[in-house]
Motif scaffolding. Structure first.
Motif, PDB file in Angstrom:
ATOM      1  N   PRO A   1       0.807  -1.231   0.000  1.00 13.58           N
ATOM      2  CA  PRO A   1       0.000   0.000   0.000  1.00 13.58           C
ATOM      3  C   PRO A   1       0.839   1.281   0.000  1.00 13.58           C
ATOM      4  N   ILE A   2       2.139   1.147   0.267  1.00 14.99           N
ATOM      5  CA  ILE A   2       3.013   2.326   0.321  1.00 14.99           C
ATOM      6  C   ILE A   2       4.243   2.098  -0.560  1.00 14.99           C
ATOM      7  N   ALA A   3       4.018   1.499  -1.731  1.00 19.54           N
ATOM      8  CA  ALA A   3       5.154   1.147  -2.599  1.00 19.54           C
ATOM      9  C   ALA A   3       5.986   2.366  -2.956  1.00 19.54           C
ATOM     10  N   ASP A   4       5.329   3.494  -3.249  1.00 14.97           N
ATOM     11  CA  ASP A   4       6.081   4.683  -3.648  1.00 14.97           C
ATOM     12  C   ASP A   4       6.951   5.205  -2.510  1.00 14.97           C
ATOM     13  N   LEU A   5       6.425   5.225  -1.282  1.00 14.65           N
ATOM     14  CA  LEU A   5       7.192   5.695  -0.135  1.00 14.65           C
ATOM     15  C   LEU A   5       8.324   4.743   0.235  1.00 14.65           C
ATOM     16  N   THR A   6       8.094   3.440   0.012  1.00 13.17           N
ATOM     17  CA  THR A   6       9.125   2.444   0.325  1.00 13.17           C
ATOM     18  C   THR A   6      10.344   2.622  -0.565  1.00 13.17           C
TER      19      THR A   6
ATOM     20  N   THR B   1      -3.832  -4.530   7.171  1.00 11.93           N
ATOM     21  CA  THR B   1      -2.614  -3.873   6.696  1.00 11.93           C
ATOM     22  C   THR B   1      -2.927  -2.766   5.696  1.00 11.93           C
ATOM     23  N   ASN B   2      -3.866  -3.037   4.790  1.00  9.74           N
ATOM     24  CA  ASN B   2      -4.211  -2.041   3.774  1.00  9.74           C
ATOM     25  C   ASN B   2      -4.796  -0.768   4.380  1.00  9.74           C
ATOM     26  N   VAL B   3      -5.436  -0.897   5.523  1.00  8.16           N
ATOM     27  CA  VAL B   3      -5.987   0.276   6.197  1.00  8.16           C
ATOM     28  C   VAL B   3      -4.955   0.919   7.115  1.00  8.16           C
ATOM     29  N   LEU B   4      -4.235   0.090   7.862  1.00  2.09           N
ATOM     30  CA  LEU B   4      -3.363   0.587   8.923  1.00  2.09           C
ATOM     31  C   LEU B   4      -2.070   1.200   8.403  1.00  2.09           C
ATOM     32  N   ILE B   5      -1.404   0.528   7.467  1.00  2.64           N
ATOM     33  CA  ILE B   5      -0.080   0.986   7.030  1.00  2.64           C
ATOM     34  C   ILE B   5      -0.129   2.358   6.362  1.00  2.64           C
ATOM     35  N   PRO B   6      -1.054   2.598   5.406  1.00  2.00           N
ATOM     36  CA  PRO B   6      -1.097   3.961   4.833  1.00  2.00           C
ATOM     37  C   PRO B   6      -1.455   5.029   5.860  1.00  2.00           C
ATOM     38  N   ALA B   7      -2.216   4.656   6.899  1.00  2.00           N
ATOM     39  CA  ALA B   7      -2.552   5.624   7.943  1.00  2.00           C
ATOM     40  C   ALA B   7      -1.330   5.995   8.782  1.00  2.00           C
ATOM     41  N   ILE B   8      -0.406   5.042   8.955  1.00  2.00           N
ATOM     42  CA  ILE B   8       0.817   5.300   9.730  1.00  2.00           C
ATOM     43  C   ILE B   8       1.859   6.011   8.869  1.00  2.00           C
ATOM     44  N   VAL B   9       2.073   5.498   7.666  1.00  2.00           N
ATOM     45  CA  VAL B   9       3.112   6.033   6.773  1.00  2.00           C
ATOM     46  C   VAL B   9       2.433   6.940   5.751  1.00  2.00           C
ATOM     47  N   ASN B  10       2.292   8.197   6.065  1.00  2.00           N
ATOM     48  CA  ASN B  10       1.525   9.091   5.200  1.00  2.00           C
ATOM     49  C   ASN B  10       2.299  10.340   4.796  1.00  2.00           C
TER      50      ASN B  10
ATOM     51  N   PHE C   1      -0.056  -4.677  -6.582  1.00  2.00           N
ATOM     52  CA  PHE C   1       0.124  -3.534  -7.470  1.00  2.00           C
ATOM     53  C   PHE C   1      -0.902  -2.419  -7.280  1.00  2.00           C
ATOM     54  N   LEU C   2      -1.816  -2.568  -6.359  1.00  2.00           N
ATOM     55  CA  LEU C   2      -2.951  -1.642  -6.288  1.00  2.00           C
ATOM     56  C   LEU C   2      -2.513  -0.188  -6.169  1.00  2.00           C
ATOM     57  N   ASP C   3      -1.563   0.068  -5.297  1.00  2.00           N
ATOM     58  CA  ASP C   3      -1.069   1.434  -5.137  1.00  2.00           C
ATOM     59  C   ASP C   3      -0.411   1.931  -6.418  1.00  2.00           C
TER      60      ASP C   3
ATOM     61  N   PRO D   1      -0.898   6.755 -10.154  1.00  2.00           N
ATOM     62  CA  PRO D   1      -0.658   7.552 -11.364  1.00  2.00           C
ATOM     63  C   PRO D   1      -1.923   8.221 -11.897  1.00  2.00           C
ATOM     64  N   ARG D   2      -3.105   7.705 -11.501  1.00  2.00           N
ATOM     65  CA  ARG D   2      -4.363   8.277 -11.982  1.00  2.00           C
ATOM     66  C   ARG D   2      -4.934   9.317 -11.029  1.00  2.00           C
ATOM     67  N   GLY D   3      -4.158   9.689 -10.019  1.00  2.00           N
ATOM     68  CA  GLY D   3      -4.582  10.760  -9.142  1.00  2.00           C
ATOM     69  C   GLY D   3      -5.210  10.311  -7.841  1.00  2.00           C
ATOM     70  N   TYR D   4      -5.024   9.030  -7.466  1.00  2.00           N
ATOM     71  CA  TYR D   4      -5.621   8.517  -6.228  1.00  2.00           C
ATOM     72  C   TYR D   4      -4.527   8.350  -5.167  1.00  2.00           C
ATOM     73  N   SER D   5      -4.860   8.673  -3.940  1.00  2.00           N
ATOM     74  CA  SER D   5      -3.879   8.685  -2.860  1.00  2.00           C
ATOM     75  C   SER D   5      -3.575   7.289  -2.340  1.00  2.00           C
ATOM     76  N   ASN D   6      -2.494   7.180  -1.555  1.00  2.00           N
ATOM     77  CA  ASN D   6      -2.165   5.914  -0.904  1.00  2.00           C
ATOM     78  C   ASN D   6      -3.276   5.474   0.030  1.00  2.00           C
ATOM     79  N   ASN D   7      -3.885   6.420   0.738  1.00  2.00           N
ATOM     80  CA  ASN D   7      -4.972   6.071   1.647  1.00  2.00           C
ATOM     81  C   ASN D   7      -6.144   5.463   0.890  1.00  2.00           C
ATOM     82  N   PHE D   8      -6.466   6.031  -0.284  1.00  2.00           N
ATOM     83  CA  PHE D   8      -7.566   5.473  -1.073  1.00  2.00           C
ATOM     84  C   PHE D   8      -7.202   4.081  -1.583  1.00  2.00           C
ATOM     85  N   SER D   9      -5.938   3.877  -1.997  1.00  2.00           N
ATOM     86  CA  SER D   9      -5.497   2.549  -2.436  1.00  2.00           C
ATOM     87  C   SER D   9      -5.651   1.533  -1.298  1.00  2.00           C
TER      88      SER D   9
END
Length: 455
Positions: free
Chosen positions: A27-32, A154-163, A245-247, A252-260
């Motif tokens: 869920p945080i591939a770009d930040l990783t 994980t999909n809910v918690l991790i983007p909420a922590i790493v934002n 690959f969801l994130d 790229p289409r304008g959706y945030s990590n939290n939405f992913s």
């Protein structure tokens, strides 16, 4: 149900936490990529190792489950997962050189990956040994869905922590995942006391399964099983690819990590609902074949819908609805397919027949992930301004995440899944050998009792 408190009841926890470790970074591939100074392919390797490890260790897990029982398999899973999860945290420590951090992280991920088959192959064995014939599909559903439940959290918690770009957030996220892993390791060690209940709950539970090698040889000649094997494997591979690959598909289409992360959670939440309904329905009707075919077909339909809307901007509601429905029908067939594999291959041991279904999904998942990486195209310059991917933070900007267009990879996944659906709908047949054997055994016992009743 009460014997499970002292039996293998903690397999649910191990499965859930295994899902959390596997999918931590998706869920945080770009930040990783920014934090560890790596590229997107290296991030995807963290998911890919789970699929690769399941092939050799899947066969090992099947043998251990059928030879040494549930307790040995669950203990192996809990300790490997706990140690691997703990080791991943060392990659964030200052004493580890920067160019070695990813290597340490990867070693921990591989150890945790080796644990997964030992718990993922357990549901059918648990259902067969601990539950009556009218409860097995539901029991299989409850234990099988523990792993996706961990992915949901994980999909809910991790983007909420790493934002953001704060480098303290990824270490915190890793410790949040490690805590439950260590707790499950202790719970399994001291809480799982038996592999079998005091008395068998069904006629087949009292029968000896075929040895691993003999069962594998018999299964190899069962064409019906291999159709189910390919069908199930293709479905599991699509789910694995979407989850990994969801994130990268949405940002790229304008959706945030939290939405992913929310979309990943909705896919699992819908799946849990679908799995509950299908498990209860099959326990009452024994219509394994019909549920598998209908569920797979509808899952593909909603996957096509997701493919269309995820390429558009500002379509949060449609994206969320389509991926939720994909999860609902996709997960409905997961536990039912595992139970059907046991039914059509009986008396092959449960971990052998259902375990090879999971291995099939992992093998096909490897192919799908690697091919998708090759097919992903650079995002057109005109689309870059809409991207919400984190492409760099401060001094790391030059080494950041590169947004891509995932239209071709998604098209490949859906074409692959459609071929599997057509083959399954046309050629899969329900030959329920275990149910027939149980009916024969029960009829024999009734006849024997009638003959021994004094006149």
């Amino acid at each position: 149900m009460s014997p499970l408190i002292k039996g293998p009841g903690y397999s649910d926890d191990g499965g859930a936490d295994g899902g959390q470790v596997w999918i931590t970074f998706s869920p945080i591939a770009d930040l990783t990529t920014v934090y560890f100074n790596i590229n997107s392919f290296q991030v995807n390797i963290l998911s890919l190792v789970y699929l690769i490890a399941s092939i050799p260790f899947g066969l090992t897990a099947s043998w251990i489950l059928d030879t040494f029982g549930l307790r040995a398999s669950l203990l192996t899973a809990a300790w490997l997962n706990g140690i691997g999860s703990l080791l991943r945290n060392f990659s964030t420590f200052d004493f580890v050189p920067g160019d070695s951090k990813f290597a340490v992280l990867l070693v921990g991920q591989i150890l945790a990956a080796c644990a997964q088959p030992f718990v993922m192959f357990a549901p059918t064995k648990l259902a067969a040994l601990w539950f009556a014939e009218n409860q097995r599909a539901t029991a299989n559903m409850l234990t099988s869905m523990a792993n996706p439940l961990g992915i949901l959290v994980t999909n809910v918690l991790i983007p909420a922590i790493v934002n953001g770009c704060n480098k303290q957030e990824i270490p915190i996220a890793l410790w949040v995942v490690t805590g439950p892993a260590l707790l499950v390791m202790l719970m399994t060690t001291f809480g799982v006391c038996s592999s079998v209940p005091p008395s068998p709950p069904s006629a087949s539970a009292d029968e000896a399964s075929q040895p691993f090698v003999q069962g594998f040889k018999k299964m190899a000649k069962n064409k019906n099983y291999w159709i189910l094997n390919f069908l199930f494997g293709a479905g599991l591979a699509i789910f694995t690819a979407f989850t990994s690959f969801l994130d990268q598909i949405l940002c790229p289409r304008g959706y945030s990590n939290n939405f992913s992360g929310i979309c990943g959670a909705l896919m699992i939440a819908g799946g849990l609902f679908g799995a509950v309904i299908s498990g209860i329905y099959v326990d009452k009707t024994k219509r394994f074949e019909e549920v598998v075919k209908v569920s797979y077909g509808l899952a593909i339909v909603f996957a096509v819908g997701f493919m269309e809307v995820c390429r558009m901007r500002d379509q949060e509601a449609l994206i969320a609805a389509s991926i939720c429905m994909f999860g609902m029908f996709g997960f409905a067939l997961y536990p039912i397919s595992l139970e059907m594999a046991v039914e059509i291959t009986y008396p092959v041991a449960e971990a052998t027949s259902s375990g090879l279904l999971v291995v099939s999904g992992q093998v096909q998942g490897i192919v799908m992930i690697l091919v998708s990486q090759v097919l992903a195209q650079p995002l057109p310059p005109t689309e870059m301004s809409y991207s919400r991917c984190v492409v760099g933070c401060g001094a790391d900007a030059a080494n950041g995440f590169t947004p891509q267009d995932w239209t071709d990879p998604i098209m490949f996944m859906l074409c692959y899944g459609t071929v599997a659906a057509v083959l399954g709908i046309l050629f899969l047949r329900g030959d329920y050998k275990r149910l027939k054997a149980e009916q024969k055994i029960m009829a024999g016992k009734i006849l024997q009792n009638s003959l021994t009743v004094p006149s």
